[in-house]
Every structure is written in structure tokens, then in C-alpha cells.
Design an enzyme around this catalytic site. Structure first.
Site: not given
Lengths: 167, 167, 167, 167, 167, 167
Positions: A17, A41, A90, A128
Site C-alpha cells: 500500500h 468484512k 497486484r 493485508s
């Protein structure tokens, strides 16, 4: 094209990030790092914790401000008068989700454009959730997150005893 | 390169898993089938049940041992003095996750290498979750799992009444 | 090849789903829109609500009937005497799951064939979960679902106050 | 929905192609196997050879006719009064191309629908180009193509000497 | 499991290839780097040049031998008495082709197993064709290939004038 | 961040390309549409033709200039003093190639950043090669390219007789 928004849950912020924020800060006059306050979430860190950790990590970047938002990202962007959203890609499975979300946002707010950037290849596989999984199992995450985030993960998974033991 | 570890949740072991273990056992002197004791995903079978079922399935393979582990796989591998991890790749979405995990493991333990193998194409689409979904809805899973696993699934989803009815 | 089944959770039905049903209804004599009664995922709408919403949306299509089913789809198809399943493919990650499911179904019921169709590209990125996420955050979903579904989402996320305020 | 077209270069026909034609012939009253006469790719076999080989392979399927066509597939379909195109999807990279082509065809001819089917998983990785590559290097392709196609490949790559040597 | 074959066109060898050979050499007693002598793709370097360049690059690896082969890789492997093939997987589109090739090889030679390894993430996007494209346009490829390969590319694209100008 | 480069072969420019240029022109002060003069792929249109066609299509966009370049794109960008490259991503297979190219460019020129944008979903599957394939077979490409490009394709594939016949 002076301000861009880079939004995410940042639970917690990774060096991937940070790489993206740093690149954005080099291209735009101002970057708003927008932390999703409520999320479908459940998060490991509260929004206050995520704001504090993120602010500490991006402190060296003078033209980056950290903020939290609720509701739709495009509503937040409109409220801020921002027309550019930055997203990192990504890998493939990422892109799939990002693609759908960006097309949905475009339908809801045609004047807002999503720009995709690639993180450095040395950070391209970090996420993460992977960081949390490694930290939860006692692994060393110093190569994936900033020192402050590492300490915060340590406290979460070790009950804060780390801070005391290092006194 | 005498010992390799093939790790997973095995909730439960499928014939696709068995195909990979069998292939690995043909290449390596010894294969450790390492069952993840704790998992972020809640499992249908307890770790004891998964160990027992897996041991029963791989019994014919003389050079395969079944073990459980907690924490990071690379820590377990180091503790066992093993430098090779075996992973199966069934399809694209698989590979994505496997790719990230292997790169993360390599960063954490550069001396450990991940080798990917393909299961037989007749088993390439079978997954533990698909098997559980079919079994939960009363479907026949005898083509996807070993007989012992099939009985165990039957007991889980039919409250053990199956064993009684066959008396 | 007179009847085809188009099954799904439809939680709720989107215009992407409708696009596929409409295309199917143009190719087959009869289409059964089969709503999964029980699902491993917890649904926002009850099966009764999903049946009612779906029936309202497909009312203009004379040769489409709406039904609910429990258990395996292939068992339902056999019971109905239907040999063709219709599935939509929106994108890659979709196809992956669909591919596995179709191969599993073929193994369980070799006489039943799965046919994949593409929704219109203007609906290809819409999904029930994206629609729920947008609606939950107060966004306008009128471009993604039929008016009845939009009202139902509104009621869910606004506690039904919408109906009263419009009196 | 009585007739469907299954088009391709068939250079040469593989058992994967045959698997799809057989499945289609079980669902539709009539299947036209349409061989692309001119192709942007240069072919190993002439269109006459491909027609002859394909006809030989599908002879057991009473409701399949083999034909050649030039120009756009949708123009051929319209000329034949057919509204359904059958395409096989073996894997991801396939689907990508198929997806684009089907959306383009839909734009050009909205009344024609493309249905995708999966070949058997034991044939899912076979392609004409792989078969030619293996045959060119002297490999055994009997598991991938029908006997007649195998002989034709043999003649191409061995200069027809095979026929003489077997006299 | 003492010897493994790592085959390819190596036109020319990149640092990504070298990374994989080095990893393989650390796992296996002996690695045969097998250069495809004839290729369906026309190559920039002749097989003699590719052998010479590759030999120079892998000289530091004592247990790696470089060889050329014609025909099918599995026939070469059988002739060498080798049961393990090493393949690198850089990304998705790679894997797709590799997957098909490995399944085809398995069908032709069930006793031979293909193991996939990942190159270092810093080399994961490098390919021979990208290197040639950059070199052909006068770009610096020193980060992607060994010095000897860089000189060879320079000679190819600059007509050997480089060697003279540096005298 | 005042100028961005959008480079490509544009053989020929599609409405998907135009959609991206238009979006870029709305975000940046100036956009250079850079036509690759020499290409590894042989082109249907000469660089002069591609420049002329592209200039005609983007004429309505006041802040877009069309230019041709040889050699590496990053060298051209540096020469122009531009730090931002715009790339379109239509789908997965696209992204794969784009990803590799962008990482290679970043290695060669770290100060230049690649930003990815999505074309409109109604143009997302259009490509120059698909357009050429359809036009070569006599299909109508008016939904995929601008009128001038359509006429140019017509001339190429019909020997220019179109212009005369319309007199």
C-alpha cells in the site's frame, strides 16, 4: 487532475500500500488516503486504529492526507470534489474484482475515473490478509509492513505483552 | 532432497490429494503429510478426525507419514529439517493463491523451495469444499473421496444414523 | 431439448440474471428458473422473498416458470426430467467455479449437460453481492436491478421506512 | 432450437472436438460441423483434406453434417437459418478469445446466440496445435486423435512413406 | 530423484532462467539444461550459439550440464533415464500453456513427472522475447541477461560493430 | 502531471482506443497519442496511413496530438519530458502482457509511471485484430471503428474499388 483518492480498508497498511501511495504522491498534487470506516468484512483493527497506523506510516509524504469515510466511495469523492480514484493491481484475481468495482462506480458516477497502478514487484504479492495470517502464527512480518504496524500486529496477537516485555 | 512436506487442511482428504501424495511418494524418499491443526477457516472435521482419516487413506504408501502442525509451515519445515514443500495446482484461481503464499514463504525462509505438481486431470476439479457441498446435499461422493472419508462425511451430515441403519 | 433449468440463489435477481433468462427463453420451449432454497451462504432475502421477487421480474416471459429446490441441482433436474442446465459466465473467476461445478455435475449425472451463455456486456460485471453492497451503502441500484427488487433492497436496508414515507 | 453449428478450423480434428460434437448431437436435432475454408492461420491440411478427415470421424453420428464455409460465421449461420453456435471451452485462455468473439458476433448478429460447452476433462487439454507439435516430433498421438487423423498426420510428417512401408 | 531436466529454447537465456537453474541445482544432484535444437518458432540465435551462451552463463554451477536435443522432450528424458522435468511458471498465461504441455507429456510418458518452480519475483516478468524486443530497439538489457548474452544481443542487432567500436 | 502518452500500433484505431483517448484527454492537460512506427508485427496500414487515420479520428479532441516514434517508448517519453504512460486494459490476457511490459519499463525508467484505464464496457472486447478479421471477411465494422477507418479498411480489403463504385 490535482487530487486523487486512494481508498481501502488498510487492515493494516502494508508496504505494498505504501509503495502505491508514494507513487501517487509523486504524480498528483494531493492524495487523500481514504480509510473505509465500515466494512462488510470484520476488521482486525478498529477504524481509529487503522487511521492512526496509516497516518504514522504516510507521515513522510507531505502531500498525503488520511481520512475515513462511510457509504459509497463515489459519494465521498464527489463530496471532496475529486475525480480520480487510484487502485492498485497486484495480480489477476485482484484485477477481476477491481474491474467489476470500477465499472460499477463508472455507471454510478460517470465523471469519476479509476486509474490502476502496479506496486513494486517486490511487494506485489503482499496483502493485508496474508500479513495477518503470518503474524497470527507468530511469523516475522517486518519485510511486509512498517515498524509501527508490526508492533500493532504483535500487540493484537500477543495480548499486548510484547510492550511490557521490552521494558 | 530426500524428504518433502505436503501440507494442507485436508478437511477432508480427497482423491485429488491422494493422487498428489502418491506422485510425491514416488519421487521422494519420504513424504510428510502435514495437517494444519488450527485454521482460519472453521473445519468440518476436528484435527484428530482429519489425522485419522488421512492416515487411513495413505496407509498403502510406506514412505508417507502423517503429522499435524501449528503455526507457520516454514517453521515446521525448518524444525523437521525439510527444504522442499509440495503444492498441488488444480487450476488458475488455485495458482494465484499458491503463488502468493510461496513467494511469502520464500521471503520468510529463502532456503526452502516450493515445488508445484499437477493432480491427474480426472481429479483436477475436485476440492474439499465441493465434496462437502455435494455430501451435505445428499449427493454421492464415492468418486471423489476414499471409502473411509465417504463414511465419515455420511456420519457428519446424517447425524451418525447411517452406522445404526446398517446394523 | 425442450426444457432448460437456470438455477441460482437470486439474492436478489439482477438485470444480468434477467438478461440470461430472456435469452434462454428465446432458445428453449420452457425455462425453469430454479431458486436454491437452502444455501451455504446466508442470504439477505428468504427463499419466499426471492421466489416472489423473481416471479415478478420474469412475469413478461410466458415460457418461464419459477420454482425452488433443495438438495443437489442434478437431482432436481432428474426429477423434472430436464437434461440441460444453463449457466451464465460473466468473467474469469466466475468461469473457474462454474467449470468445476459443471465437471462435478457431469460426473454425478453424465446425461445432464451444462450450457454456458454470456450476459449482455452492459450487465456482465453486475453481481448480486455487488448490488447488495451498493444498496447497503445507500447507492442507487436502479441500473442493476428491476424496480421491484430495488424497492425490496430499500426496505431491507432502510427498515421498511421507505414504504411509509411514500404514503 | 433444432439445428446448431459447431465451427472451427479442424486442422486436424481431435478427440476433444469429437467429444463436443457428440455431446451437441445428443442435444440438438441436427448439428452442422462447419469447417473454416480460409483461415488467417496457414493450415497443415487443405480444406478438402480437413473435410474428408472430419467426415470420416463423425460418420457414426447420424445427425451431424460436415460443411465448409468462407467469410463470417454469422453470415453462414444466417444463410443456413441457424440461431445457435456451439463453442468448446477448454480453459482460461480459450475462454478469453471465445468471449471476445462471441460478443463481437452478438453485436453483428443479435439474433444468434453462442452456447459454450465443456469437453470431457480427459480431453480438455488437447488442441490441434499440440497434436501437430507432438506428431511433428515423432510422438504417438493415438490418444488424442482418431485413427484416420493419425494416419494423415503420419503421412504429412513422414512424406507418405508410411503407406508404402506398410505394404 | 537425482537428475532433473530443465528444457527450453533459451533464445537467449535470461536471468530468470538462470534463477531457476540455480534453484534446481540446489535441490537435485545433477541438472541437465536441455536446449531445444529445432523449434517451431524461428530463433534469433542458432542452436550452437544458444548452447555456447548458455554454457557460459551456467559455468559457475558445477552440477549443471548443457545439452541439445531434437524430437520430443519425453523421449530425450527417457533416453537420459531422467524422470523429473523442471518448468518455471512466471504468471498465468504461462501456466496455461505449461499445464497443457505437462498433461500431454504425462499421457505420453506416465512415469515422468513435471515439477513447477517459481523464479524470483524480481525476475518473474522477464522473458526471452521481451529481452529481444528491448534489445532490438536499442534498450539496455543488462538487468535481464548475463553480460555474455548482452554482448551477443548487441552483436545481433548492431551488426557486430559494437565489438569494433570498443577496440 | 500535465502530459500523458498513450502509445500503440493503432492498426487501425478502434472506438475502444478512442474511448481511452477521450477519457485521458479529460484528465490530462495534454495527451500525446504515440504511434509505433516500426513494429515486430507486420501491420496492415503503413505508419503514414495510421498517423493520418488516427489524426482524423482524434481531431475533435483539442488537447490531443498525434505523433510517431521509433525505438523504446520510454526513450521517446524521456525525450518528450513525459512521466506518465496510459495503457488500456480490456481483459485478463491483455493485463498479463501489459503487466510485464510496465514492470520492464519501470526497471528501465523508474521515473516513468504507467497508469491503466478501462475502456467503456461496450468497447471492452474490441481489438484491432478482431476488426481486421471481421473486415477481411466482408463483415460490417461500423460499430467498432470510426467512419474514416471503416472506409480505409474497405479500400484495403476490396482493392479500393469501393471508392469508385460509390461515384
Amino acid at each position: 487532475m490535482q487530487t486523487a483518492i486512494y481508498a481501502g480498508t488498510f487492515d493494516p497498511m502494508t508496504l505494498g500500500h505504501f509503495d502505491l501511495v508514494e507513487r501517487s504522491a509523486g504524480l498528483f498534487e494531493r492524495v487523500i488516503l481514504a480509510v473505509v470506516a465500515t466494512s462488510s468484512k470484520s476488521t482486525l483493527f478498529s477504524v481509529e486504529e487503522r487511521l492512526a497506523l496509516t497516518r504514522e506510516v504516510v507521515k513522510p509524504l507531505a502531500n498525503v492526507v488520511v481520512d475515513a469515510f462511510e457509504g459509497l466511495l463515489i459519494d465521498y469523492a464527489r463530496h471532496q470534489g475529486v475525480r480520480v480514484l487510484i487502485r492498485g493491481v497486484r495480480a489477476y484475481s485482484d484485477f477481476e474484482y477491481e474491474f467489476r468495482m470500477a465499472l460499477t462506480n463508472r455507471k454510478l458516477a460517470p465523471e469519476i475515473e479509476t486509474l490502476f497502478m502496479m506496486p513494486s514487484e517486490t511487494q506485489s504479492y503482499v496483502s493485508s490478509s496474508l500479513v495477518k495470517e503470518v503474524a497470527a502464527r507468530g511469523g516475522d512480518v517486518s519485510m511486509f509492513v512498517a515498524p509501527g504496524v508490526q508492533r500493532a500486529l504483535w500487540s493484537k496477537f500477543r495480548g499486548g505483552s510484547h510492550d511490557h516485555s521490552s521494558e
